[in-house]
Scaffold this active site. Structure first.
Site, short mmCIF file in Angstrom:
data_model
loop_
_atom_site.label_atom_id
_atom_site.label_comp_id
_atom_site.label_asym_id
_atom_site.label_seq_id
_atom_site.Cartn_x
_atom_site.Cartn_y
_atom_site.Cartn_z
N GLY A 1 2.95 2.60 -5.66
CA GLY A 1 2.39 2.75 -4.43
C GLY A 1 3.08 4.05 -3.77
N TYR A 2 2.34 4.54 -2.81
CA TYR A 2 2.49 6.03 -2.10
C TYR A 2 3.19 5.82 -0.69
CZ TYR A 2 0.38 7.44 -6.29
OH TYR A 2 -0.12 7.91 -7.53
#
Lengths: 159, 159
Positions: B37-38
């Protein structure tokens, strides 16, 4: 201390002010040199910040603008910090932070260095919305700049 | 392993391809579930990514587009990862990665899950530009998509 986790995952309620004059006793207050830089920033205040306060190093994720922000912070080991810090080149700032206890709250006064020399900002964090709303700024506070992008640390670091 | 640092701060040279068909022996290859995830992404490929590969957790900073990227990665302790991971909500993806050694290089085949089910991408990392330029894709590779934003993990995670 490597990888120790600072359990801090919450919503911040804070207000920010310019400073008209510095309190006489400022130099006697607890203070630290803070160096910080940004790995990445987005609109809506989303950012990943690296910070060194004295010897303590940390990574902080923030999202949201103004007086209400979500913040997640972890302590980094010196090695973790050293590996990531070069990624903030050209996106850094340096300041001295003084802590001034005031009526059960804590005022943080940041005196910026480098190309922002002369800028002084005071921040106050509140335990809840009620406390935030009824806060009476002391006489040495200037204009309130809560949420003004121009005075955000991200903007100062990128400019 | 808390706070252990994976010393990896370099420039990546890699190419990315779609996949026409999967090799027969794929299931026998080493593979892992990857969740990533970012925390924040910018244009020019600047990003801060969290990743969990099996039990291993890491934070990676990248900047740059296409076949040449700067990458800095540190191993995170489980506690550090747990503190930061919620910041990636709505910006995640999940895939199974297979490793296929091929003529001294390593092909990584990513089979995406969730809303990107059906997408399969192969990536090859090269030790230098010469090796990158003379690479002959195997018959099961499809169109090259190196640098195409549409197939970047960031874009897939955000869409």
């Amino acid at each position: 201390m490597a990888g120790e986790n600072k359990a801090r995952s919450n919503r911040e309620i804070e207000r920010k002010f310019l400073v008209k004059w510095l309190p006489d006793d400022l130099k006697r207050r607890r203070h630290w040199i803070i160096e910080q830089g940004y790995l990445a920033t987005e609109s809506a205040g989303r950012q990943v910040r690296l910070r060194k306060t004295g010897k303590a190093t940390s990574l902080t994720f923030k999202v949201g603008r103004g007086s209400h922000r979500e913040e997640r912070e972890v302590t980094l080991s010196p090695k973790q910090f050293a590996a990531l810090w070069p990624g903030t080149a050209g996106r850094r700032l340096r300041k001295v932070r003084y802590e001034i206890p005031c009526e059960g709250l804590l005022i943080e006064v940041d005196i910026y260095g480098g190309r922002h020399k002369g800028l002084v900002v005071a921040e106050v964090e509140f335990p809840n919305n009620a406390s935030c709303g009824r806060f009476e700024p002391p006489s040495w506070f200037g204009r309130e700049v809560t949420g003004e992008k121009r005075y955000s640390n991200v903007r100062l670091a990128l400019n």
